[in-house]
Write a protein that holds these residues in place. Sequence first.
Motif, PDB file in Angstrom:
ATOM      1  N   LYS A   1      13.229   3.039   2.989  1.00  0.00           N
ATOM      2  CA  LYS A   1      12.771   1.808   2.359  1.00  0.00           C
ATOM      3  C   LYS A   1      11.581   1.223   3.160  1.00  0.00           C
ATOM      4  O   LYS A   1      10.560   0.823   2.587  1.00  0.00           O
ATOM      5  CB  LYS A   1      13.907   0.805   2.294  1.00  0.00           C
ATOM      6  CG  LYS A   1      13.632  -0.379   1.394  1.00  0.00           C
ATOM      7  CD  LYS A   1      14.796  -1.343   1.380  1.00  0.00           C
ATOM      8  CE  LYS A   1      14.401  -2.607   0.655  1.00  0.00           C
ATOM      9  NZ  LYS A   1      15.355  -3.660   0.839  1.00  0.00           N
ATOM     10  N   ILE A   2      11.750   1.220   4.495  1.00  0.00           N
ATOM     11  CA  ILE A   2      10.688   0.648   5.348  1.00  0.00           C
ATOM     12  C   ILE A   2       9.414   1.482   5.212  1.00  0.00           C
ATOM     13  O   ILE A   2       8.311   0.942   5.049  1.00  0.00           O
ATOM     14  CB  ILE A   2      11.168   0.567   6.817  1.00  0.00           C
ATOM     15  CG1 ILE A   2      12.267  -0.496   6.939  1.00  0.00           C
ATOM     16  CG2 ILE A   2      10.012   0.238   7.765  1.00  0.00           C
ATOM     17  CD1 ILE A   2      12.996  -0.490   8.268  1.00  0.00           C
ATOM     18  N   ILE A   3       9.557   2.800   5.252  1.00  0.00           N
ATOM     19  CA  ILE A   3       8.388   3.687   5.125  1.00  0.00           C
ATOM     20  C   ILE A   3       7.711   3.475   3.766  1.00  0.00           C
ATOM     21  O   ILE A   3       6.506   3.346   3.655  1.00  0.00           O
ATOM     22  CB  ILE A   3       8.792   5.166   5.337  1.00  0.00           C
ATOM     23  CG1 ILE A   3       9.205   5.371   6.801  1.00  0.00           C
ATOM     24  CG2 ILE A   3       7.661   6.121   4.968  1.00  0.00           C
ATOM     25  CD1 ILE A   3       9.836   6.709   7.100  1.00  0.00           C
ATOM     26  N   PHE A   4       8.577   3.389   2.728  1.00  0.00           N
ATOM     27  CA  PHE A   4       8.041   3.183   1.375  1.00  0.00           C
ATOM     28  C   PHE A   4       7.259   1.876   1.305  1.00  0.00           C
ATOM     29  O   PHE A   4       6.148   1.812   0.769  1.00  0.00           O
ATOM     30  CB  PHE A   4       9.205   3.156   0.366  1.00  0.00           C
ATOM     31  CG  PHE A   4       8.763   2.871  -1.047  1.00  0.00           C
ATOM     32  CD1 PHE A   4       8.319   3.894  -1.881  1.00  0.00           C
ATOM     33  CD2 PHE A   4       8.736   1.570  -1.543  1.00  0.00           C
ATOM     34  CE1 PHE A   4       7.907   3.622  -3.172  1.00  0.00           C
ATOM     35  CE2 PHE A   4       8.321   1.307  -2.833  1.00  0.00           C
ATOM     36  CZ  PHE A   4       7.904   2.327  -3.660  1.00  0.00           C
ATOM     37  N   GLU A   5       7.826   0.821   1.894  1.00  0.00           N
ATOM     38  CA  GLU A   5       7.173  -0.495   1.839  1.00  0.00           C
ATOM     39  C   GLU A   5       5.846  -0.483   2.612  1.00  0.00           C
ATOM     40  O   GLU A   5       4.858  -1.097   2.191  1.00  0.00           O
ATOM     41  CB  GLU A   5       8.114  -1.568   2.399  1.00  0.00           C
ATOM     42  CG  GLU A   5       9.185  -1.956   1.389  1.00  0.00           C
ATOM     43  CD  GLU A   5      10.325  -2.779   1.977  1.00  0.00           C
ATOM     44  OE1 GLU A   5      11.232  -3.143   1.229  1.00  0.00           O
ATOM     45  OE2 GLU A   5      10.312  -3.037   3.207  1.00  0.00           O
ATOM     46  N   SER A   6       5.839   0.255   3.734  1.00  0.00           N
ATOM     47  CA  SER A   6       4.597   0.355   4.510  1.00  0.00           C
ATOM     48  C   SER A   6       3.520   1.052   3.698  1.00  0.00           C
ATOM     49  O   SER A   6       2.379   0.581   3.606  1.00  0.00           O
ATOM     50  CB  SER A   6       4.839   1.124   5.805  1.00  0.00           C
ATOM     51  OG  SER A   6       5.821   0.470   6.551  1.00  0.00           O
ATOM     52  N   TYR A   7       3.928   2.184   3.089  1.00  0.00           N
ATOM     53  CA  TYR A   7       2.974   2.914   2.227  1.00  0.00           C
ATOM     54  C   TYR A   7       2.487   2.004   1.102  1.00  0.00           C
ATOM     55  O   TYR A   7       1.298   1.935   0.792  1.00  0.00           O
ATOM     56  CB  TYR A   7       3.642   4.160   1.638  1.00  0.00           C
ATOM     57  CG  TYR A   7       3.377   5.427   2.434  1.00  0.00           C
ATOM     58  CD1 TYR A   7       2.220   6.176   2.216  1.00  0.00           C
ATOM     59  CD2 TYR A   7       4.271   5.864   3.383  1.00  0.00           C
ATOM     60  CE1 TYR A   7       1.975   7.323   2.947  1.00  0.00           C
ATOM     61  CE2 TYR A   7       4.040   7.013   4.123  1.00  0.00           C
ATOM     62  CZ  TYR A   7       2.895   7.753   3.900  1.00  0.00           C
ATOM     63  OH  TYR A   7       2.645   8.889   4.617  1.00  0.00           O
ATOM     64  N   SER A   8       3.437   1.314   0.520  1.00  0.00           N
ATOM     65  CA  SER A   8       3.124   0.451  -0.621  1.00  0.00           C
ATOM     66  C   SER A   8       2.090  -0.597  -0.233  1.00  0.00           C
ATOM     67  O   SER A   8       1.153  -0.881  -0.977  1.00  0.00           O
ATOM     68  CB  SER A   8       4.417  -0.207  -1.099  1.00  0.00           C
ATOM     69  OG  SER A   8       4.145  -1.088  -2.133  1.00  0.00           O
ATOM     70  N   ARG A   9       2.285  -1.174   0.953  1.00  0.00           N
ATOM     71  CA  ARG A   9       1.353  -2.210   1.413  1.00  0.00           C
ATOM     72  C   ARG A   9      -0.066  -1.637   1.583  1.00  0.00           C
ATOM     73  O   ARG A   9      -1.041  -2.241   1.160  1.00  0.00           O
ATOM     74  CB  ARG A   9       1.835  -2.816   2.731  1.00  0.00           C
ATOM     75  CG  ARG A   9       2.636  -4.112   2.497  1.00  0.00           C
ATOM     76  CD  ARG A   9       2.766  -4.883   3.782  1.00  0.00           C
ATOM     77  NE  ARG A   9       3.368  -4.105   4.855  1.00  0.00           N
ATOM     78  CZ  ARG A   9       4.689  -3.941   5.019  1.00  0.00           C
ATOM     79  NH1 ARG A   9       5.523  -4.510   4.173  1.00  0.00           N
ATOM     80  NH2 ARG A   9       5.144  -3.222   6.008  1.00  0.00           N
TER      81      ARG A   9
END
Lengths: 425, 258
Positions: free
Chosen positions: A176-184
């Motif tokens: 989730k954290i990795i996804f959110e970082s990518y998303s940002r």
Amino acid sequence: MRKLAVSVYKEAVLLLRDFEGILMLFLMPLILVVVITLLQDKSFQNITEKKVQIIIVDADNDSLGIAFRNGLKQSGMFEVTEIISTDSSAVVAAKKQVAEGKFQIGIFIPQNTTLQVKNRAVALIQRQIPNVVQTAGVNINSSATIDLFFDPVTKDSFKGITKSTFMQFAANTETKIIFESYSRFIDVLTNQSTPIEFPKTPVINFNEDLVSEYTGGILPNSVQHNVPAWTLFGMFLICIPVAGNIIKERYDGCLSRIQTIPVNYLVVMTGKFVVFVSICLVQALLIVLVGMYVMPLLGMPELVVGSNWFALFVISLGSAFAATSFGLLIGNLATTQIQASVFGSISAVLLAAIGGVWIPNMVMPDLMRRISEFSPMNWGIQGYYKVFLRGDGFLQIYPEFIKLTVFAIVCVLLGALFKKHLKEG
Amino acid sequence: MKIDKAKDTVTNTEIVRVENLTKFYKGRVEPAVDNLELIVNEGDFFGLLGPNGAGKTTTISMMCGLIPITKGKIEITGYDVQTNMSMIKWHIGVVAQDIALYDKLSAYENLNYFGTLYSIEKEILKKKITELLFRLGLEKFKDEKIKNFSGGMKRRVNLIAGLLHEPKLLFLDEPTVGVDVHSRSLIREYLTELNQNGTTIIYTSHMMEDAEILCSKVAIIDYGKVKCIDSPSNLMMQYECETLEKVFLKVTGHSPRD
């Protein structure tokens, strides 16, 4: 026929006039089934229903720590006690409480664990698009360690289950954290203001079903498993009064008198057989009724017998044949009442252990599982499980019935052989 | 099964013939019965006497088919015990030393059970039980459980159980042991009557006085062998003794055997 009728009458009257004996024959197996089912029900709950006491020292108190705590609470498997502190004494105190058995598991999430995960995510993005993202101080090899400490009495299998559950939480949160970082970063690159939300539901789901042709919806529980198993054990305890009856007849001189009468001894034995098989069937019926009507009063699930009463009768009859014949064999083998009592009770316990009454045979070591397949109690249990859990009928349980009946015949023949041997001695 | 009455009538007056009868028990070097020879005639009241361990009960047990014969032959009513025991069983009644009765059953229930096993017709059996209970003074107690009976009463019921099918030959092993004077007298009286009515009786006892009064013929056996055989009066004359007990002691010695 009159001789058989009078033999049955004699045995029945002898039993009925022994009030204490009758009480023990019916009451003891009932008590045994209720007590064992209650005990097994509690241990069953320990694994499935009763929540595991867990203490979390969250020094991170960021996305990962919060997600971890919430995930554990929402799983329904754990009773979570939280300590949000960066103080090292909190970890020492938590470990002490686990060591004292107040908690079964302790978890320590160190400070900056979330940050480590985030840094790694940023490092990954930086490696992929180096011209766009340039953040100082991030390392692709950064890692975090969560400490788990267990109560020393915790079984390895339980440790394994809980560890994989934690790993699943950690992996989900990390993703989730990795996804959110990518998303940002994608938002930054594409000038979008609404970040994409991490999907709350998984792509791959699991569907759980009990494989049975029967649609009665019976769930396996401690009552469904224990009532048939301990009914059989109770039935096999009949071998002690059966053997006692034969030995008493021998010592009283009644057997010698019968041997001087022009009557086939098989008629006399059949009289005993009919009465003791009937006792076993009544025992089984009473235990089933207790499972259906008394167990729910004690806070346990109700025994669901299913609709196939004929199959239930057949498997009970086969078990009663086997138990009574085993008693006849012991009666001919043993020379005294004490021998019969000791041999009868120990052999019933042994047959129960081998047959899967104590421990289901699926968790036995290979060798024991193979031996188990030759135990009459195992055949009986398998028959009962087929009726109770799978809703099977006569066509499915007849192999077990045949095995039990063959065992009964072998016992009677061996008994006759020993009787002849005793006479010649 | 029908009794072969024709065969019964063709036998001569010998009802029991014992030839070279030997019995070895497993693990014993000495034989319990050693080449025993006996003949019992129809109508005899035959006393088989001997000290403890002489082989009396072993001999009777072999005659009744309860234990196998090691060597020799026994014929009862013309049938060989080893090959035709099923036929012999119709003709013999056995009253063992043990009270072979179910103590939780009443006297009537016990007798009805054993009588039915003898295939006696229901009504006839009922009549027979009532008659014998009356004859032995037990009619009032027919519905009492055996466990409530005195030793003498139990002995009497035990005796009746061996007589229900009216056997030609009755084996009695210590029928009066442990009973009071009244029961003993009643049993003795009934046995005499039974014998006078044609039943052959083979009787073992330690009661020499009883044997002297009851028996028409006695065999004193010791160490599995027949030491002497004749009527009590002839034995007393032969051994110049006043009582059968004295003959017994003269033949078997004075040393205790237990």
